[in-house]
Design a protein around this motif. Structure first.
Motif, PDB file in Angstrom:
ATOM      1  N   LEU A  34      44.839  91.580 -19.939  1.00  0.00           N
ATOM      2  CA  LEU A  34      44.087  91.394 -21.184  1.00  0.00           C
ATOM      3  C   LEU A  34      44.394  90.032 -21.779  1.00  0.00           C
ATOM      4  O   LEU A  34      45.553  89.670 -21.974  1.00  0.00           O
ATOM      5  N   THR A  35      43.349  89.274 -22.083  1.00  0.00           N
ATOM      6  CA  THR A  35      43.555  87.992 -22.762  1.00  0.00           C
ATOM      7  C   THR A  35      43.664  88.263 -24.256  1.00  0.00           C
ATOM      8  O   THR A  35      43.430  89.380 -24.724  1.00  0.00           O
ATOM      9  N   ILE A  36      43.982  87.177 -24.992  1.00  0.00           N
ATOM     10  CA  ILE A  36      44.055  87.329 -26.446  1.00  0.00           C
ATOM     11  C   ILE A  36      42.705  87.784 -26.977  1.00  0.00           C
ATOM     12  O   ILE A  36      42.595  88.651 -27.838  1.00  0.00           O
ATOM     13  N   ALA A  37      41.660  87.212 -26.398  1.00  0.00           N
ATOM     14  CA  ALA A  37      40.318  87.570 -26.841  1.00  0.00           C
ATOM     15  C   ALA A  37      40.023  89.037 -26.549  1.00  0.00           C
ATOM     16  O   ALA A  37      39.435  89.739 -27.380  1.00  0.00           O
ATOM     17  N   ASP A  38      40.488  89.507 -25.371  1.00  0.00           N
ATOM     18  CA  ASP A  38      40.271  90.918 -25.032  1.00  0.00           C
ATOM     19  C   ASP A  38      40.965  91.806 -26.058  1.00  0.00           C
ATOM     20  O   ASP A  38      40.432  92.823 -26.503  1.00  0.00           O
ATOM     21  N   LEU A  39      42.213  91.418 -26.401  1.00  0.00           N
ATOM     22  CA  LEU A  39      42.981  92.223 -27.362  1.00  0.00           C
ATOM     23  C   LEU A  39      42.252  92.293 -28.694  1.00  0.00           C
ATOM     24  O   LEU A  39      42.156  93.358 -29.306  1.00  0.00           O
ATOM     25  N   ARG A  40      41.734  91.140 -29.119  1.00  0.00           N
ATOM     26  CA  ARG A  40      41.012  91.119 -30.398  1.00  0.00           C
ATOM     27  C   ARG A  40      39.811  92.038 -30.346  1.00  0.00           C
ATOM     28  O   ARG A  40      39.531  92.794 -31.275  1.00  0.00           O
ATOM     29  N   ALA A  41      39.074  91.945 -29.202  1.00  0.00           N
ATOM     30  CA  ALA A  41      37.888  92.790 -29.044  1.00  0.00           C
ATOM     31  C   ALA A  41      38.291  94.271 -29.116  1.00  0.00           C
ATOM     32  O   ALA A  41      37.613  95.083 -29.755  1.00  0.00           O
ATOM     33  N   LEU A  42      39.407  94.591 -28.481  1.00  0.00           N
ATOM     34  CA  LEU A  42      39.888  95.975 -28.490  1.00  0.00           C
ATOM     35  C   LEU A  42      40.169  96.443 -29.908  1.00  0.00           C
ATOM     36  O   LEU A  42      39.788  97.538 -30.313  1.00  0.00           O
ATOM     37  N   LEU A  43      40.845  95.571 -30.662  1.00  0.00           N
ATOM     38  CA  LEU A  43      41.221  95.953 -32.026  1.00  0.00           C
ATOM     39  C   LEU A  43      39.978  96.145 -32.888  1.00  0.00           C
ATOM     40  O   LEU A  43      39.936  97.005 -33.752  1.00  0.00           O
ATOM     41  N   ARG A  44      38.968  95.346 -32.627  1.00  0.00           N
ATOM     42  CA  ARG A  44      37.756  95.476 -33.436  1.00  0.00           C
ATOM     43  C   ARG A  44      36.879  96.611 -32.942  1.00  0.00           C
ATOM     44  O   ARG A  44      35.913  96.969 -33.583  1.00  0.00           O
ATOM     45  N   GLY A  45      37.192  97.151 -31.765  1.00  0.00           N
ATOM     46  CA  GLY A  45      36.374  98.229 -31.235  1.00  0.00           C
ATOM     47  C   GLY A  45      35.119  97.705 -30.574  1.00  0.00           C
ATOM     48  O   GLY A  45      34.147  98.435 -30.350  1.00  0.00           O
ATOM     49  N   GLU A  46      35.092  96.390 -30.212  1.00  0.00           N
ATOM     50  CA  GLU A  46      33.927  95.827 -29.543  1.00  0.00           C
ATOM     51  C   GLU A  46      34.005  96.138 -28.048  1.00  0.00           C
ATOM     52  O   GLU A  46      35.096  96.362 -27.512  1.00  0.00           O
ATOM     53  N   PRO A  47      32.841  96.132 -27.375  1.00  0.00           N
ATOM     54  CA  PRO A  47      32.877  96.374 -25.928  1.00  0.00           C
ATOM     55  C   PRO A  47      33.588  95.235 -25.214  1.00  0.00           C
ATOM     56  O   PRO A  47      33.549  94.082 -25.659  1.00  0.00           O
ATOM     57  N   LEU A  48      34.289  95.583 -24.123  1.00  0.00           N
ATOM     58  CA  LEU A  48      35.026  94.568 -23.358  1.00  0.00           C
ATOM     59  C   LEU A  48      34.123  93.974 -22.293  1.00  0.00           C
ATOM     60  O   LEU A  48      33.084  94.537 -21.948  1.00  0.00           O
ATOM     61  N   ARG A  49      34.582  92.835 -21.771  1.00  0.00           N
ATOM     62  CA  ARG A  49      33.839  92.215 -20.674  1.00  0.00           C
ATOM     63  C   ARG A  49      33.898  93.107 -19.434  1.00  0.00           C
ATOM     64  O   ARG A  49      34.759  93.996 -19.354  1.00  0.00           O
ATOM     65  N   ARG A  50      33.008  92.824 -18.501  1.00  0.00           N
ATOM     66  CA  ARG A  50      32.986  93.585 -17.261  1.00  0.00           C
ATOM     67  C   ARG A  50      33.393  92.672 -16.118  1.00  0.00           C
ATOM     68  O   ARG A  50      33.018  91.513 -16.128  1.00  0.00           O
ATOM     69  N   PRO A  51      34.116  93.098 -15.109  1.00  0.00           N
ATOM     70  CA  PRO A  51      34.745  94.422 -15.010  1.00  0.00           C
ATOM     71  C   PRO A  51      35.828  94.603 -16.076  1.00  0.00           C
ATOM     72  O   PRO A  51      36.425  93.623 -16.517  1.00  0.00           O
ATOM     73  N   ASP A  52      36.017  95.857 -16.442  1.00  0.00           N
ATOM     74  CA  ASP A  52      36.955  96.178 -17.520  1.00  0.00           C
ATOM     75  C   ASP A  52      38.348  95.659 -17.159  1.00  0.00           C
ATOM     76  O   ASP A  52      38.941  96.084 -16.160  1.00  0.00           O
ATOM     77  N   PRO A  53      38.888  94.693 -17.926  1.00  0.00           N
ATOM     78  CA  PRO A  53      40.192  94.103 -17.560  1.00  0.00           C
ATOM     79  C   PRO A  53      41.343  95.114 -17.659  1.00  0.00           C
ATOM     80  O   PRO A  53      42.422  94.879 -17.125  1.00  0.00           O
ATOM     81  N   ARG A  54      41.108  96.244 -18.328  1.00  0.00           N
ATOM     82  CA  ARG A  54      42.193  97.232 -18.443  1.00  0.00           C
ATOM     83  C   ARG A  54      42.405  97.986 -17.149  1.00  0.00           C
ATOM     84  O   ARG A  54      43.410  98.648 -16.961  1.00  0.00           O
TER      85      ARG A  54
END
Lengths: 524, 382
Positions: A34-54
């Protein structure tokens, strides 16, 4: 750096410059994708990029590959599982780590084992902490495993498709109990020697008699507990049983992941298992959600374990005097989790109550999922099962109560009084008095009131007087306590109990004890 | 909604995790800081346990030959509680190792030779060599013996007595629980090595001109040689009373003792008629053997001496009371010599004084022989 610049992915780094890229890289490594941007997206409840980095890490890494990618939200509620399985795993890991540390300082030989224990406690930095942790986690593991079993039973989670998971869990419980029992002998003190002597005497009762005797001699390496027994128990404790337990653990865990953690019964229809069919909106991803949850949980467990020891809430692992095959101590106590067997033994003959009933009990527990044909996991459909469970719990508690040493072999009254005042092991009402209260001189239960005895000694003598008065078999009981000091720091306590015998003559019971000023931690 | 909730969960979780990590670090620092002290206390505690355990091994295995507390028994075994043994013996033997290895190896393998001083050998005690003791027991008994090396400071002075009503009553109990009784006996029962103090309150005021009864008693306790009473029995009596009670007794203890002695207004009995009930000892009825004339045989003489000097503490049948039960002498390979040595030398650290004339006691060598013979007889009878 340049090589991996494409790693952060489409969203890209929002922190500017070279430092930002380094930070992003670090975060990505730490979060396994997870990048910093991914983490932020997660916290905001926004959809993540594909493929799902998690998810990618679950295919790349051994440790994440054995964790599910996500859990059903309902199964991760704390009050559903209380994280008891995880807790048991944590304690098992604590056992393994502290066990290896203890092995560095321990030799399984009757000549050295006890001395090594003394060394671990008094000469190894953190030695006592490690030993206390090992003991505390071992006892905790028994408690947690039992609670885990109770939870699984009460939520009906042992039913299809988790029947075999339950069976491996019961086997693990038996292995944990055996690990505890085999570890009991290793300190080679009186407690160890005699608890194991009594415990293994049950092996003799296995029918037919010839088989029992043979099993016992195989188990002990001779007719009684000896150096060979110590080596056998050591190898069982550190090698064979842990290996077997590791296999059962692996199967148990594999089964848990494969079938999924059972959902609360209200979440699904009777007879159906939907644990593995998790709707997208109810998924909780392992990374970062469940994993961080588990890390915090483990940290709190670690704080509790250490805190309980550091502040003396847990009294610590005991070490009595060196094992002495010739002196049977007055109160031999099994570890508390075996007291129910001692309780059973008081109800009938040893073969039936000591061997057959516990083994049957274990087998019923093992095959329980195959015996219980009720498909419903809901409590209101399982009144019989839950009632039987409650009866079993009450019976075990009752048997444990009955198995306490207080209901053990009754000592002759004079010996019982002396044991209370000046026990062979540990400190009694008199031997536990502060050093300065053990004033050299002669003290008598009839005259202490007008003597120069200090308040604590006086209280102890009053207790002794009351104890004698409470013994109907010791009419006109009185006691003399003579304290002398043969060496600096060493006092001899000679306790003599006098009473009227059946023939009218005076009976005397004498017990001597030595106490040293330094060997009285906590008494001063 | 959902977002802010999950964000809140993350914040709570982060907070908990950080707090747990900090607490963990603090706990480890706390444990590490006290670790040296804990280890030192642990080491001292196990040393103490080893000494206490060694003492009980000593009583069972060693005392029979080396004396109750290591004073030795003539012709059987040397003293261990002696500077000669603890400091000089290794040099004398030109022994290479240290004292511990000397003691442990000697206990383990014994001393299979006799010499001119001792006509018995020391057996091997190690189980390895056919003896009775395990290696840990030998280690502990060596630790116990080596503990005599420490300057033998007398027991800590007794704590001041609390306010226990009736100073005289407290003084009486104190009298009974301290050295006083060992020499003076209970008033009216006849002194042992010191004078019977019965009636002391009556005569104390008339002993020294210008000194009242209380003052005289204080002087007699604190400076016993300052004035020797005319009724003091001949022999070593005046020299035997320790002169350091000024240091041993706290003001409160001296006070209660004086209060008690001032209550002794009943004169000494002239001679108790035969068959009369024995007086109470400290409120306890302890039978006392009838006064008898000197018998002819050593045993009869021993019995008389025993009744006069020993029965008060060891019981009329040797069953024990304030003193040890005398069947303890049977632990020795030679109970007679053992009993004689223990009587002659006394037992340091206990109330048992040395009875040998040479050590300032009242018994001559032949009397010691007689008493020892009677004690062994009693022990065997019990």
């Amino acid at each position: 750096m340049g090589v991996r610049q494409d790693r952060p992915g489409k969203v890209g780094t929002q922190v500017a410059g070279r430092a930002g890229r380094v930070l992003d890289e670090v975060v990505t490594r730490l979060t396994a994708g997870l990048t910093i941007a991914d983490l932020r997206a997660l916290l905001r409840g926004e959809p993540l990029r594909r493929p799902d980095p998690r998810l990618s890490v679950h295919t790349r890494s051994f440790w994440f590959h054995i964790k599910p990618r996500y859990y059903h939200e309902a199964a991760t509620r704390f009050t559903h599982t209380f994280r008891l399985g995880l807790l048991a795993t944590v304690l098992l890991v604590v056992e393994a780590l502290t066990g290896v540390l203890l092995m560095f300082y321990y030799t399984p030989s009757p000549d050295r084992a006890y001395g090594d224990m003394v060394r671990i406690i008094s000469a190894v930095p953190f030695g006592q902490l490690i030993r206390d942790l090992h003991r505390l986690a071992a006892e905790g593991l028994v408690v947690v495993a039992l609670l885990h079993l109770a939870r699984t039973f009460l939520t009906g989670s042992y039913k299809d498709p988790r029947r075999f998971t339950w069976a491996t869990g019961v086997a693990l419980l038996a292995l944990v109990l055996f690990l505890s029992f085999s570890g009991y002998l290793l300190p080679w003190d009186q407690l160890a020697y005699w608890a194991v002597t009594i415990g293994t005497s049950l092996a003799d009762k296995i029918p037919p008699a010839a088989l029992g005797a043979w099993l016992k001699s195989i188990f002990l390496g001779g007719p009684e507990v000896s150096g060979d027994t110590l080596l056998r128990f050591y190898l069982l404790h550190v090698l064979l049983v842990p290996l077997i337990a590791a296999v059962f653990f692996a199967v148990h865990y594999f089964k848990v992941v494969r079938a999924g953690i059972s959902l609360p019964s209200a979440e699904e229809e009777v007879g159906r298992d939907t644990a593995k069919r998790v709707p997208v909106e109810r998924r909780r991803y392992t990374i970062p959600d469940v994993l961080s949850d588990e890390i915090v949980f483990i940290s709190i467990v670690a704080v509790i374990l250490l805190g309980v020891i550091a502040f003396g809430i847990y009294r610590g692992a005991p070490l009595e005097s060196h094992a002495d095959p010739l002196t049977t101590p007055a109160g031999i106590a099994a570890p508390w989790y075996f007291l129910w067997v001692q309780g059973l033994l008081k109800l009938g003959n040893a073969t039936l109550m000591g061997v057959i009933v516990p083994v049957l009990f274990f087998l019923v527990a093992l095959f329980l999922p195959y015996l219980d044909r009720n498909p419903s996991r809901r409590a209101r459909d399982r009144k019989l099962a839950i009632s039987l469970f409650a009866v079993t719990v009450v019976a075990l508690v009752g048997l444990t109560w009955l198995g306490r040493p207080a209901y053990g072999v009754e000592l002759p009254p004079a010996q019982a009084v002396a044991e209370k005042m000046m026990p062979e092991e540990g400190q009694g009402e008199i031997t536990g008095l502060p050093w300065s209260e053990l004033k050299p001189g002669e003290w008598d239960t009839r005259t202490y009131g007008v003597s120069t005895a200090g308040p604590a000694l006086r209280a102890a003598l009053a207790a002794l007087e009351a104890e004698l008065a409470a013994q109907p078999q010791m009419p006109e009981g009185r006691a003399k306590l003579v304290i002398s000091q043969p060496q600096p720091g060493l006092k001899k306590l000679a306790l003599r109990l006098f009473w009227q015998g059946a023939d009218g003559g005076e009976q005397v019971y004498e017990r001597n004890a030595f106490v040293h000023a330094d060997a009285r931690a906590g008494a001063e | 909604m959902a977002q802010s909730r999950s964000a809140r969960i993350v914040v709570v979780r982060l907070g908990l995790g950080v707090a747990a990590a900090l607490l963990l670090a603090a706990l480890i620092v706390f444990l590490a800081a006290r670790e040296p002290d804990r280890m030192a206390a642990g080491a001292a505690s196990f040393e103490g346990r080893a000494i206490a355990h060694g003492a009980s091994v000593y009583v069972d295995a060693c005392a029979g030959c080396h004396g109750v507390w290591g004073q030795g028994v003539p012709e059987i075994a040397p003293a261990l509680n002696s500077a000669e043994f603890l400091n000089d013996r290794l040099v004398e033997l030109n022994y290479q190792g240290d004292l511990r290895s000397f003691i442990e190896s000697t206990v383990a393998s014994g001393r299979p030779v006799k010499n001119e001083d001792y006509d018995s050998i020391m057996p091997a005690w190690s189980q390895e060599y056919g003896g009775a003791l395990r290696a840990d027991e030998i280690r502990d008994v060596a630790t116990f013996i080596m503990n005599w090396q420490e300057a033998s400071a007398p027991g800590a002075p007794p704590a001041p007595a609390g306010d226990d009503g009736g100073a005289a009553a407290a003084g009486k109990a104190y009298f009974g629980s301290r050295d006083c009784l060992g020499c003076h006996g209970w008033p009216g029962r006849g002194g042992i090595t010191g004078p019977d103090l019965a009636g002391l309150a009556l005569r104390a005021g008339e002993q020294m001109p210008g000194v009242d009864a209380e003052g005289y008693i204080r002087i007699a306790i604190l400076a016993p040689s300052a004035y020797i009473a005319s009724d003091c029995p001949p022999g070593p009596c005046p020299d035997m009373m320790p002169r350091d009670y000024g240091e041993q007794l706290s003001p409160r203890e001296l006070e209660i003792l004086v209060r008690y002695l001032l209550t002794l207004t009943e004169p000494r009995p002239e001679k108790r008629p035969a068959g009369a009930p024995a007086p109470l000892v400290g409120g306890l009825a302890t039978p006392r053997p009838e006064d008898q004339g000197l018998g002819e045989t050593p045993l009869a003489r021993g019995e008389t001496l025993y009744g006069e000097h020993c029965a008060q503490c060891h019981g009329d049948r040797g069953q024990g009371g304030m003193g040890t039960a005398l069947d303890a002498v049977l632990v020795s390979v030679d109970p007679l010599r053992y009993a004689r040595a223990a009587t002659a030398q006394g037992v340091p650290g206990s109330l048992m004084p040395a009875w040998d004339e040479a050590a300032g006691g009242p018994l001559s060598p032949s009397e010691l022989d007689d008493v020892a013979a009677y004690v062994v007889e009693l022990a065997r009878r019990e």
